[in-house]
Design a protein around this motif. Structure first.
Motif, PDB file in Angstrom:
ATOM      1  N   THR A 240      47.558  32.964  68.812  1.00 18.99           N
ATOM      2  CA  THR A 240      47.268  34.367  69.126  1.00 18.99           C
ATOM      3  C   THR A 240      45.776  34.539  69.312  1.00 18.99           C
ATOM      4  O   THR A 240      44.970  33.840  68.705  1.00 18.99           O
ATOM      5  CB  THR A 240      47.747  35.287  67.981  1.00 18.99           C
ATOM      6  OG1 THR A 240      47.070  34.912  66.797  1.00 18.99           O
ATOM      7  CG2 THR A 240      49.241  35.187  67.801  1.00 18.99           C
ATOM      8  N   CYS A 241      45.440  35.453  70.134  1.00 21.70           N
ATOM      9  CA  CYS A 241      44.028  35.720  70.425  1.00 21.70           C
ATOM     10  C   CYS A 241      43.557  36.863  69.538  1.00 21.70           C
ATOM     11  O   CYS A 241      44.121  37.946  69.552  1.00 21.70           O
ATOM     12  CB  CYS A 241      43.869  36.075  71.898  1.00 21.70           C
ATOM     13  SG  CYS A 241      42.169  36.254  72.400  1.00 21.70           S
ATOM     14  N   GLU A 242      42.514  36.607  68.745  1.00 23.17           N
ATOM     15  CA  GLU A 242      41.985  37.646  67.890  1.00 23.17           C
ATOM     16  C   GLU A 242      41.118  38.604  68.701  1.00 23.17           C
ATOM     17  O   GLU A 242      40.544  38.229  69.712  1.00 23.17           O
ATOM     18  CB  GLU A 242      41.145  37.029  66.774  1.00 23.17           C
ATOM     19  CG  GLU A 242      41.955  36.221  65.792  1.00 23.17           C
ATOM     20  CD  GLU A 242      41.079  35.703  64.660  1.00 23.17           C
ATOM     21  OE1 GLU A 242      40.043  36.344  64.391  1.00 23.17           O
ATOM     22  OE2 GLU A 242      41.442  34.687  64.083  1.00 23.17           O
ATOM     23  N   LYS A 243      41.038  39.826  68.249  1.00 14.93           N
ATOM     24  CA  LYS A 243      40.193  40.803  68.913  1.00 14.93           C
ATOM     25  C   LYS A 243      38.726  40.423  68.725  1.00 14.93           C
ATOM     26  O   LYS A 243      38.350  39.837  67.723  1.00 14.93           O
ATOM     27  CB  LYS A 243      40.417  42.195  68.325  1.00 14.93           C
ATOM     28  CG  LYS A 243      41.714  42.816  68.734  1.00 14.93           C
ATOM     29  CD  LYS A 243      41.762  44.248  68.250  1.00 14.93           C
ATOM     30  CE  LYS A 243      43.021  44.907  68.744  1.00 14.93           C
ATOM     31  NZ  LYS A 243      43.094  46.307  68.320  1.00 14.93           N
ATOM     32  N   THR A 244      37.934  40.778  69.696  1.00 13.23           N
ATOM     33  CA  THR A 244      36.502  40.553  69.561  1.00 13.23           C
ATOM     34  C   THR A 244      35.921  41.569  68.591  1.00 13.23           C
ATOM     35  O   THR A 244      36.563  42.567  68.257  1.00 13.23           O
ATOM     36  CB  THR A 244      35.800  40.696  70.918  1.00 13.23           C
ATOM     37  OG1 THR A 244      35.960  42.032  71.374  1.00 13.23           O
ATOM     38  CG2 THR A 244      36.360  39.713  71.936  1.00 13.23           C
ATOM     39  N   ARG A 245      34.714  41.337  68.164  1.00 11.15           N
ATOM     40  CA  ARG A 245      34.074  42.266  67.237  1.00 11.15           C
ATOM     41  C   ARG A 245      33.667  43.559  67.925  1.00 11.15           C
ATOM     42  O   ARG A 245      33.489  44.568  67.300  1.00 11.15           O
ATOM     43  CB  ARG A 245      32.854  41.616  66.617  1.00 11.15           C
ATOM     44  CG  ARG A 245      33.241  40.624  65.546  1.00 11.15           C
ATOM     45  CD  ARG A 245      32.022  40.192  64.805  1.00 11.15           C
ATOM     46  NE  ARG A 245      31.704  38.834  65.254  1.00 11.15           N
ATOM     47  CZ  ARG A 245      30.568  38.228  65.067  1.00 11.15           C
ATOM     48  NH1 ARG A 245      29.587  38.845  64.467  1.00 11.15           N
ATOM     49  NH2 ARG A 245      30.370  37.004  65.489  1.00 11.15           N
ATOM     50  N   ARG A 246      33.502  43.514  69.220  1.00 12.66           N
ATOM     51  CA  ARG A 246      33.100  44.710  69.957  1.00 12.66           C
ATOM     52  C   ARG A 246      34.332  45.536  70.300  1.00 12.66           C
ATOM     53  O   ARG A 246      35.280  45.042  70.880  1.00 12.66           O
ATOM     54  CB  ARG A 246      32.394  44.327  71.245  1.00 12.66           C
ATOM     55  CG  ARG A 246      31.073  43.674  71.011  1.00 12.66           C
ATOM     56  CD  ARG A 246      30.428  43.417  72.322  1.00 12.66           C
ATOM     57  NE  ARG A 246      29.133  42.807  72.130  1.00 12.66           N
ATOM     58  CZ  ARG A 246      28.307  42.517  73.116  1.00 12.66           C
ATOM     59  NH1 ARG A 246      28.659  42.764  74.352  1.00 12.66           N
ATOM     60  NH2 ARG A 246      27.151  41.970  72.876  1.00 12.66           N
ATOM     61  N   HIS A 247      34.279  46.784  69.952  1.00 10.92           N
ATOM     62  CA  HIS A 247      35.363  47.697  70.271  1.00 10.92           C
ATOM     63  C   HIS A 247      34.772  48.841  71.087  1.00 10.92           C
ATOM     64  O   HIS A 247      34.151  49.736  70.537  1.00 10.92           O
ATOM     65  CB  HIS A 247      36.031  48.225  68.991  1.00 10.92           C
ATOM     66  CG  HIS A 247      36.578  47.121  68.147  1.00 10.92           C
ATOM     67  ND1 HIS A 247      37.721  46.430  68.474  1.00 10.92           N
ATOM     68  CD2 HIS A 247      36.127  46.568  67.001  1.00 10.92           C
ATOM     69  CE1 HIS A 247      37.960  45.514  67.560  1.00 10.92           C
ATOM     70  NE2 HIS A 247      36.999  45.567  66.657  1.00 10.92           N
TER      71      HIS A 247
END
Length: 98
Positions: free
Chosen positions: A3-10
């Motif tokens: 699974t691909c984790e979300k980046t820190r930038r939202h």
């Protein structure tokens, strides 16, 4: 499957839309104007003097300067006049080359 984790930038939706609009404006400007009109002159604070100003000539939408002043100016208006004279000369050479 990993699974691909979300980046820190939202980024907000408004920020994404503003970035997309800026990219579209850059593309539109590039197609509407010939090469000599894609150059812009900006007055910036000189790094070596606390009250100094310099000019830079950049391509529209780019941060890296095409040309910049060797001298620093006390007044931003003086820097602007000097930079505009150089920009006009560059545009004249580009127009003559076509």
């Amino acid at each position: 499957m990993p699974t691909c984790e979300k980046t820190r930038r939202h980024f907000t939706e408004a920020a994404r839309e503003a970035a997309a609009l800026a990219r579209q404006r850059k593309r539109d400007h590039k197609t509407q104007f010939p090469e000599e009109h894609q150059l812009v002159m900006v007055v910036v604070r000189a790094a070596d003097r606390p009250r100094g100003f310099a000019w830079q000539i950049r391509r529209f939408g780019h941060m890296e300067p095409v040309a910049q002043s060797a001298d620093t100016f006390v007044d931003p208006a003086d820097a602007g006049r000097s930079g505009q004279a150089v920009l006009d000369g560059m545009r004249g050479r580009l127009a003559a080359a076509e």
